[in-house]
Design an enzyme around this catalytic site. Structure first.
Site, mmCIF file in Angstrom:
data_model
loop_
_atom_site.group_PDB
_atom_site.id
_atom_site.type_symbol
_atom_site.label_atom_id
_atom_site.label_comp_id
_atom_site.label_asym_id
_atom_site.label_seq_id
_atom_site.Cartn_x
_atom_site.Cartn_y
_atom_site.Cartn_z
ATOM 1 N N ASP A 1 -2.520 -10.642 -2.950
ATOM 2 C CA ASP A 1 -3.311 -9.883 -1.565
ATOM 3 C C ASP A 1 -4.780 -9.863 -1.720
ATOM 4 O O ASP A 1 -5.018 -9.437 -3.057
ATOM 5 C CB ASP A 1 -2.519 -8.787 -1.130
ATOM 6 C CG ASP A 1 -2.888 -8.236 0.344
ATOM 7 O OD1 ASP A 1 -2.107 -8.548 1.072
ATOM 8 O OD2 ASP A 1 -3.731 -7.711 0.427
ATOM 9 N N HIS B 1 0.827 -1.248 0.064
ATOM 10 C CA HIS B 1 0.084 -0.015 -0.176
ATOM 11 C C HIS B 1 0.867 1.385 -0.081
ATOM 12 O O HIS B 1 0.303 2.379 0.027
ATOM 13 C CB HIS B 1 -1.065 0.081 1.262
ATOM 14 C CG HIS B 1 -2.015 -1.091 1.295
ATOM 15 N ND1 HIS B 1 -2.789 -1.392 0.117
ATOM 16 C CD2 HIS B 1 -2.347 -2.134 2.031
ATOM 17 C CE1 HIS B 1 -3.492 -2.249 0.433
ATOM 18 N NE2 HIS B 1 -3.136 -2.841 1.290
ATOM 19 N N TYR C 1 -4.249 -12.513 7.891
ATOM 20 C CA TYR C 1 -4.581 -12.154 9.396
ATOM 21 C C TYR C 1 -5.106 -13.299 10.188
ATOM 22 O O TYR C 1 -5.292 -13.110 11.413
ATOM 23 C CB TYR C 1 -5.327 -10.919 9.244
ATOM 24 C CG TYR C 1 -4.471 -9.883 8.479
ATOM 25 C CD1 TYR C 1 -3.365 -9.082 8.917
ATOM 26 C CD2 TYR C 1 -4.991 -9.491 7.087
ATOM 27 C CE1 TYR C 1 -2.855 -8.200 8.109
ATOM 28 C CE2 TYR C 1 -4.478 -8.580 6.498
ATOM 29 C CZ TYR C 1 -3.315 -7.851 7.118
ATOM 30 O OH TYR C 1 -2.564 -6.943 6.151
HETATM 31 C C1 SP5 Z 1 -1.181 -5.369 3.739
HETATM 32 C C2 SP5 Z 1 -3.002 -5.329 3.956
HETATM 33 O O1 SP5 Z 1 -3.418 -6.366 3.614
HETATM 34 N N1 SP5 Z 1 -3.239 -4.327 4.224
HETATM 35 C C3 SP5 Z 1 -4.688 -4.167 4.497
HETATM 36 C C4 SP5 Z 1 -5.495 -3.281 5.525
HETATM 37 C C5 SP5 Z 1 -6.779 -3.108 5.605
HETATM 38 N N2 SP5 Z 1 -7.029 -1.977 6.708
HETATM 39 C C6 SP5 Z 1 -8.335 -1.632 6.296
HETATM 40 C C7 SP5 Z 1 -8.954 -0.798 7.381
HETATM 41 C C8 SP5 Z 1 -9.407 -2.023 8.246
HETATM 42 C C9 SP5 Z 1 -10.616 -1.871 9.307
HETATM 43 N N3 SP5 Z 1 -10.853 -3.035 9.461
HETATM 44 C C10 SP5 Z 1 -12.016 -3.377 10.542
HETATM 45 C C11 SP5 Z 1 -12.546 -4.534 10.852
HETATM 46 C C12 SP5 Z 1 -13.654 -4.522 11.669
HETATM 47 N N4 SP5 Z 1 -14.190 -5.540 11.802
HETATM 48 ZN ZN ZN Z 2 -4.456 -7.227 2.348
#
Ligand code: SP5
Ligand code: ZN
Length: 359
Positions: free
Chosen positions: A210, A174, A337
């Site tokens: 990804d 990113h 994750y």
């Molecule tokens: C490297 C990579 O995979 N980065 C991705 C990051 C995405 N983040 C976005 C914001 C995430 C908010 N997620 C909230 C989950 C609530 N259930």
């Molecule tokens: Zn990702």
């Protein structure tokens, strides 16, 4: 599945532990982080169980980073936490990680020159694209070591290894020339691609698996024809991060016209549909002389960060197809994750790549 069999070396360093986000601010709320140190540990354990030779990253010169990133941006990443703590934010209001609250949007300046603000709280927004990517005491060293891992893998490929995996953490796709975000600080895959080019590879193909679009990698190479970027990811038009990029009509500009390929997927896409996207990526990079695989495995059905429903077999098959293309490859860790499946997904992907290579 766990009998040792991996032939490709894996570059890994314990320095990844120095980066621990502790939390991330999402829509104004502090939520538990996803890009946690345990990720680096479960990947290492799976690599060892899979029989991979673990290699330590070699330190590389700053010029390997400035091949991709703006020097002032690198200075900021290296010094921002120190300045943040010196300015007192760790004591009051009690935030010991650099987190922005204002962003200098281009349209707020018009023809007025954009100048660095005095406050560290405002400087934090100068290079950050979001609030979910906290910069702590050890973040720079961890990110720098992750870039060294990608560079070490690229060096090994230039020296004749057919494929090398870099267990980069934090991830990188990113990040652009002078901005960071999305849990990423330095663009490891782009840095590896640039290293391969300077090492004599004429044309580099990047395949990004990804779940999220690699907006940083795309924008870095968008007007270049010597590095092809291709990505399969959750459709930003269905409301997903990184939101502003990743559409199918983004095909490159100038010398890079036709050298960018996006295959956005709908929510719920499973192996069959996703592998059709992977085939488009394979076609886009088929005539490249070396490959960089941005190996995020967060498209897996159990992953909390994306609505894709790819299985472990799907990831292995994707890598089998990429491996069968033939060019030497650097495989760089991006997202993924779900800690219970992450290690197996990574080793299964690398195994698939090796099967494709012999087959
Ligand atoms: C490297 C990579 O995979 N980065 C991705 C990051 C995405 N983040 C976005 C914001 C995430 C908010 N997620 C909230 C989950 C609530 N259930
Ligand atoms: Zn990702």
């Amino acid at each position: 599945m766990t009998t040792p069999h991996l032939r490709m070396p894996a570059v890994w360093s314990e320095s990844h532990r120095l980066h621990d986000p502790h939390g991330e601010v999402w829509v104004g709320v502090l939520i538990p982080p996803l890009e946690v140190p345990e990720r680096g540990e479960v990947i290492k354990e799976a690599l060892v169980r899979g029989g991979a030779r673990i290699v330590a990253p070699a330190p590389h010169p700053r010029s390997d980073l400035t091949a991709v990133h703006d020097p002032a941006f690198l200075d900021h990443l290296e010094t921002a936490h120190r300045r943040w703590v010196a300015a007192g934010f760790a004591d009051h209001p009690g935030q010991d990680r650099v987190v922005p609250y204002v962003f200098p949007l281009p349209q707020s300046f018009g023809a007025v020159p954009r100048r660095l603000p005095a406050a560290e709280s405002a400087r934090a927004g100068w290079y950050a694209m979001d609030t979910t990517t906290p910069l702590g005491r050890g973040t720079w060293e961890a990110a720098r070591t992750a870039a060294d891992a990608a560079l070490t893998a690229a060096d090994m490929v230039l020296a004749g290894e057919p494929a090398v995996y870099a267990a980069c953490r934090p991830p990188g796709h990113h990040v652009g020339r002078d901005f960071y975000g999305g849990s990423c600080y330095l663009n490891n895959a782009a840095i590896a691609a640039a290293r391969l080019r300077r090492g004599g590879i004429d044309k580099v193909g990047i395949v990004d698996l990804d779940a999220h679009h690699g907006n940083g990698t795309q924008v870095i190479f968008y007007d270049r024809g010597d590095v092809v970027y291709s990505s399969v990811h959750i459709d930003p038009d269905e409301g997903w991060f990184p939101h502003f990029m990743g559409r199918a009509d983004e095909t490159g500009a100038g010398d890079g016209a036709g050298a960018n390929l996006n295959a956005p997927m709908p929510e719920g896409a499973g192996d069959a549909e996703w592998l059709e996207g992977v085939d488009l990526l394979c076609a886009a990079v088929a005539r490249c002389d070396a490959l960089v695989v941005s190996l995020g495995v967060d498209g897996h059905i159990d992953d909390p960060e994306s609505p894709l429903e790819v299985t472990g077999d799907g990831y292995a098959e994707a890598c089998r197809r990429i491996g069968s293309l033939g060019p030497p490859a650097v495989l760089v860790q991006e997202g993924g994750y779900d800690l219970t499946t992450l290690g197996g997904l990574v080793v299964g992907s690398l195994t698939g790549f090796e099967e494709g290579r012999v087959g």
